[in-house]
Enzyme design. Structure first.
Site, PDB file in Angstrom:
ATOM      1  N   GLY A  10       0.788  -1.385   0.063  1.00  0.00           N
ATOM      2  CA  GLY A  10       0.206  -0.062  -0.173  1.00  0.00           C
ATOM      3  C   GLY A  10       1.123   1.156  -0.027  1.00  0.00           C
ATOM      4  N   LYS A  13       3.256   3.818  -0.589  1.00  0.00           N
ATOM      5  CA  LYS A  13       3.874   4.329  -1.721  1.00  0.00           C
ATOM      6  C   LYS A  13       3.527   3.436  -2.866  1.00  0.00           C
ATOM      7  CE  LYS A  13       8.340   4.074  -2.277  1.00  0.00           C
ATOM      8  NZ  LYS A  13       9.683   4.490  -1.688  1.00  0.00           N
ATOM      9  N   ASP A  63       1.886  -7.865   2.396  1.00  0.00           N
ATOM     10  CA  ASP A  63       0.621  -7.160   3.002  1.00  0.00           C
ATOM     11  C   ASP A  63      -0.062  -6.208   1.817  1.00  0.00           C
ATOM     12  OD1 ASP A  63      -0.816  -6.330   5.410  1.00  0.00           O
ATOM     13  OD2 ASP A  63      -0.525  -4.371   4.439  1.00  0.00           O
ATOM     14  N   TYR A  69      -5.735  -0.973  -2.608  1.00  0.00           N
ATOM     15  CA  TYR A  69      -4.221  -0.504  -2.892  1.00  0.00           C
ATOM     16  C   TYR A  69      -4.190  -0.859  -4.457  1.00  0.00           C
ATOM     17  CZ  TYR A  69      -2.972  -1.357   1.931  1.00  0.00           C
ATOM     18  OH  TYR A  69      -2.789  -1.251   3.371  1.00  0.00           O
ATOM     19  N   LYS A  91      -7.213  -7.498   2.159  1.00  0.00           N
ATOM     20  CA  LYS A  91      -8.237  -6.588   3.247  1.00  0.00           C
ATOM     21  C   LYS A  91      -9.219  -6.161   2.374  1.00  0.00           C
ATOM     22  CE  LYS A  91      -3.959  -4.544   5.260  1.00  0.00           C
ATOM     23  NZ  LYS A  91      -3.269  -4.179   4.243  1.00  0.00           N
ATOM     24  N   HIS A 136     -10.576  -4.156   6.483  1.00  0.00           N
ATOM     25  CA  HIS A 136      -9.462  -3.054   6.534  1.00  0.00           C
ATOM     26  C   HIS A 136      -9.754  -1.916   7.525  1.00  0.00           C
ATOM     27  CE1 HIS A 136      -6.598  -1.109   3.198  1.00  0.00           C
ATOM     28  NE2 HIS A 136      -6.443  -0.618   4.471  1.00  0.00           N
ATOM     29  N   LEU A 178       8.001   3.052  10.887  1.00  0.00           N
ATOM     30  CA  LEU A 178       9.128   4.016  10.631  1.00  0.00           C
ATOM     31  C   LEU A 178       8.868   5.313  10.668  1.00  0.00           C
ATOM     32  CD1 LEU A 178      11.275   1.957   7.901  1.00  0.00           C
ATOM     33  CD2 LEU A 178      11.297   1.732  10.470  1.00  0.00           C
ATOM     34  N   SER A 201      11.574   0.561  -1.439  1.00  0.00           N
ATOM     35  CA  SER A 201      11.802   0.241  -3.063  1.00  0.00           C
ATOM     36  C   SER A 201      13.306  -0.228  -3.038  1.00  0.00           C
ATOM     37  CB  SER A 201      11.549   1.524  -3.981  1.00  0.00           C
ATOM     38  OG  SER A 201      12.448   2.468  -3.354  1.00  0.00           O
ATOM     39  N   LYS A 202      14.120  -0.184  -2.160  1.00  0.00           N
ATOM     40  CA  LYS A 202      15.589  -0.528  -2.226  1.00  0.00           C
ATOM     41  C   LYS A 202      15.601  -1.886  -1.616  1.00  0.00           C
ATOM     42  CE  LYS A 202      16.230   4.325  -2.006  1.00  0.00           C
ATOM     43  NZ  LYS A 202      14.899   4.888  -2.277  1.00  0.00           N
TER      44      LYS A 202
HETATM   45  N1  NDP Z   1      -4.503  -1.005   7.431  1.00  0.00           N
HETATM   46  C1  NDP Z   1      -4.201   0.363   7.025  1.00  0.00           C
HETATM   47  O1  NDP Z   1      -4.911   1.129   7.123  1.00  0.00           O
HETATM   48  C2  NDP Z   1      -2.954   0.600   6.737  1.00  0.00           C
HETATM   49  C3  NDP Z   1      -1.697  -0.319   6.259  1.00  0.00           C
HETATM   50  N2  NDP Z   1      -0.638   0.005   5.788  1.00  0.00           N
HETATM   51  C4  NDP Z   1       0.196  -1.158   5.436  1.00  0.00           C
HETATM   52  O2  NDP Z   1       1.489  -0.864   5.795  1.00  0.00           O
HETATM   53  C5  NDP Z   1       2.538  -0.870   4.858  1.00  0.00           C
HETATM   54  C6  NDP Z   1       3.815  -0.057   5.342  1.00  0.00           C
HETATM   55  O3  NDP Z   1       3.132   1.289   5.856  1.00  0.00           O
HETATM   56  P1  NDP Z   1       4.437   2.464   5.497  1.00  0.00           P
HETATM   57  O4  NDP Z   1       3.988   3.731   6.274  1.00  0.00           O
HETATM   58  O5  NDP Z   1       4.836   2.541   4.075  1.00  0.00           O
HETATM   59  O6  NDP Z   1       5.456   1.905   6.515  1.00  0.00           O
HETATM   60  P2  NDP Z   1       7.183   2.637   7.207  1.00  0.00           P
HETATM   61  O7  NDP Z   1       6.652   3.232   8.105  1.00  0.00           O
HETATM   62  O8  NDP Z   1       7.853   1.488   7.071  1.00  0.00           O
HETATM   63  O9  NDP Z   1       7.690   3.564   5.864  1.00  0.00           O
HETATM   64  C7  NDP Z   1       7.889   3.006   4.714  1.00  0.00           C
HETATM   65  C8  NDP Z   1       8.650   4.106   3.922  1.00  0.00           C
HETATM   66  O10 NDP Z   1       9.871   4.354   4.635  1.00  0.00           O
HETATM   67  C9  NDP Z   1      11.003   4.319   3.641  1.00  0.00           C
HETATM   68  N3  NDP Z   1      12.130   3.637   4.203  1.00  0.00           N
HETATM   69  C10 NDP Z   1      12.271   2.138   4.429  1.00  0.00           C
HETATM   70  N4  NDP Z   1      13.400   2.134   4.866  1.00  0.00           N
HETATM   71  C11 NDP Z   1      14.028   3.225   5.294  1.00  0.00           C
HETATM   72  C12 NDP Z   1      14.984   3.531   6.016  1.00  0.00           C
HETATM   73  N5  NDP Z   1      15.973   2.741   6.305  1.00  0.00           N
HETATM   74  N6  NDP Z   1      15.524   4.859   5.750  1.00  0.00           N
HETATM   75  C13 NDP Z   1      14.677   5.899   5.519  1.00  0.00           C
HETATM   76  N7  NDP Z   1      13.546   5.571   5.012  1.00  0.00           N
HETATM   77  C14 NDP Z   1      13.257   4.270   4.898  1.00  0.00           C
HETATM   78  C15 NDP Z   1      10.408   3.526   2.210  1.00  0.00           C
HETATM   79  O11 NDP Z   1      10.791   4.417   1.171  1.00  0.00           O
HETATM   80  P3  NDP Z   1      12.314   3.741   0.199  1.00  0.00           P
HETATM   81  O12 NDP Z   1      11.579   3.183  -0.950  1.00  0.00           O
HETATM   82  O13 NDP Z   1      12.710   5.303  -0.062  1.00  0.00           O
HETATM   83  O14 NDP Z   1      12.972   2.962   1.089  1.00  0.00           O
HETATM   84  C16 NDP Z   1       8.895   3.655   2.454  1.00  0.00           C
HETATM   85  O15 NDP Z   1       8.374   4.803   1.650  1.00  0.00           O
HETATM   86  C17 NDP Z   1       1.927  -0.266   3.627  1.00  0.00           C
HETATM   87  O16 NDP Z   1       2.357  -0.574   2.387  1.00  0.00           O
HETATM   88  C18 NDP Z   1       0.364  -1.106   3.762  1.00  0.00           C
HETATM   89  O17 NDP Z   1       0.786  -2.474   3.264  1.00  0.00           O
HETATM   90  C19 NDP Z   1       0.017   1.456   5.629  1.00  0.00           C
HETATM   91  C20 NDP Z   1      -1.103   2.322   6.069  1.00  0.00           C
HETATM   92  C21 NDP Z   1      -2.515   2.140   6.641  1.00  0.00           C
HETATM   93  O1  ISN Z   2      -1.429   1.707   2.717  1.00  0.00           O
HETATM   94  C1  ISN Z   2      -2.601   2.270   2.951  1.00  0.00           C
HETATM   95  N1  ISN Z   2      -2.739   3.566   2.346  1.00  0.00           N
HETATM   96  C2  ISN Z   2      -3.758   4.012   3.014  1.00  0.00           C
HETATM   97  C3  ISN Z   2      -4.303   5.335   2.685  1.00  0.00           C
HETATM   98  C4  ISN Z   2      -5.718   5.558   3.475  1.00  0.00           C
HETATM   99  C5  ISN Z   2      -6.465   4.526   3.754  1.00  0.00           C
HETATM  100  C6  ISN Z   2      -5.601   3.301   4.224  1.00  0.00           C
HETATM  101  C7  ISN Z   2      -4.335   3.014   3.750  1.00  0.00           C
HETATM  102  C8  ISN Z   2      -3.637   1.855   3.445  1.00  0.00           C
HETATM  103  O2  ISN Z   2      -3.971   0.866   4.172  1.00  0.00           O
END
Ligand code: NDP
Ligand code: ISN
Length: 304
Positions: free
Chosen positions: A24, A26, A55, A60, A85, A124, A213, A259-260
């Site tokens: 989800g 990014k 996940d 998404y 979800k 969700h 993070l 992405s890395k």
């Molecule tokens: N149930 C819900 O409502 C929700 C579920 N989610 C789920 O959780 C997942 C993760 O959420 P997300 O907020 O992205 O999680 P994080 O807090 O782990 O953030 C991930 C981001 O951090 C960057 N990153 C990773 N490692 C590092 C590092 N060492 N230093 C600096 N930047 C770093 C990544 O970019 P880069 O590519 O530059 O490394 C990426 O954009 C989602 O993809 C989704 O599947 C998320 C939100 C809501």
């Molecule tokens: O990864 C997510 N990004 C979102 C943005 C809005 C609501 C839920 C989500 C996710 O689960």
């Protein structure tokens, strides 16, 4: 519910790999229906780097990409844990499952994912109403139970549920209890809603943490920065590994993404060191000085 090696054991006896890779945030592409090769390549990279837990979610709109990456990587179905979800939608998010109910939604998603079953299916968010959906939360849960009985989901759970929402299901004499509550969690948001972590744990529901993070990415400068950095030097790990490890040691499963390749690899290398109890407590204590909430703010920022 306990951490055993690189897996958590769930209350139903099944296991779940202890770090998740999110498709989800990014990668989110709701409303864009062409296959995005960047997402296929990212998920494939994650699988090939050893990420055992993916996940996803209908909203998404990345399930076709996940399906493609599973095929491309040649990974055996049983070697990867796939989450999906059901998105009920609500006032603050326009998106809504295009399917009639969670049962139909997962069956449609399985086609996109190109798998016969998911390892975990979650509601969700709890914003399901009889008037708008034709079924209430307890009835929504019964669709998930039927998905288990029919072999389409190995485990079922919820996401973004507050104590009151969980109580609706737990008090409805469910055939299967939710095994997971996926919520936003980090040192600056230790309870998405009041008492939810403790309540989930005390009902044998594993808490999984999205956006673990946040303090590194959106919380700087902040009260944990120096301490986390000191621990990173002590253990020869990155700040992000310290944050992920501290989530784990709070008994919570982190779901991150990148992405890395190096960062994906680093996120999986958090099982060869252990913070002391005092260090985890100190991160938690320092973290209480600040609040960072990134998702479901309209619904839940009243608690900040
Ligand atoms: N149930 C819900 O409502 C929700 C579920 N989610 C789920 O959780 C997942 C993760 O959420 P997300 O907020 O992205 O999680 P994080 O807090 O782990 O953030 C991930 C981001 O951090 C960057 N990153 C990773 N490692 C590092 C590092 N060492 N230093 C600096 N930047 C770093 C990544 O970019 P880069 O590519 O530059 O490394 C990426 O954009 C989602 O993809 C989704 O599947 C998320 C939100 C809501
Ligand atoms: O990864 C997510 N990004 C979102 C943005 C809005 C609501 C839920 C989500 C996710 O689960």
């Amino acid at each position: 519910m306990s951490l055993q090696g690189k897996n958590f054991k769930l209350s139903n006896g099944n296991t779940i790999p202890a770090v998740g890779y999110g498709v989800g945030t990014k990668w989110f592409k709701f409303g864009r229906n062409e296959i995005d090769d960047n997402v296929v390549n990212a998920v494939q990279l994650a699988i090939e780097t050893g990420a055992p837990h993916i996940d996803g979610a209908e909203v998404y709109n990345t399930n076709k990409e996940i399906g493609q990456s599973l095929t491309n990587s040649g990974v055996k179905r049983e070697d990867v844990f796939v989450t999906d979800k059901y998105f009920a939608g609500d006032g603050s998010y326009q998106a809504r499952s295009t399917n009639a109910n969670p049962y139909e939604a997962l069956k449609a998603d399985l086609k996109d994912l190109n798998v016969d079953y998911v390892d975990l299916y979650l509601i969700h968010a709890p914003f399901v109403k009889k008037e708008t959906h034709g079924f209430d939360l307890a009835e929504a849960w019964q669709y998930l139970e039927k998905l288990v009985d029919d072999g389409y989901a190995k485990n079922i759970g919820v996401s973004n549920f507050a104590k009151e929402d969980l109580e609706v299901i737990l008090n409805s004499k469910p055939k299967y209890k939710p095994v997971i509550n996926q919520i936003e969690y980090n040192a600056y948001l230790q309870n998405q809603t009041p008492g939810i972590v403790e309540f989930s744990k005390s009902n044998d529901i594993l808490v999984t943490a999205y956006s673990p993070l946040g303090p590194l990415l959106k919380g700087k400068p902040g009260p944990i920065d120096d301490y986390v950095n000191k621990l990173a030097s002590k253990y020869d790990k990155t700040d992000s590994q310290i944050l992920l490890r501290s989530v784990l040691q709070n008994g919570i499963l982190p779901i991150t993404t990148s992405s890395k390749k190096e960062r994906i690899k680093a996120s999986l290398e958090i099982f060869d060191f252990e913070l002391t109890k005092d260090e985890v407590s100190e991160i938690n204590k320092l973290g209480e000085q600040k609040t960072l909430r990134q998702y479901w703010t309209k619904e839940y920022s009243k608690y900040d």
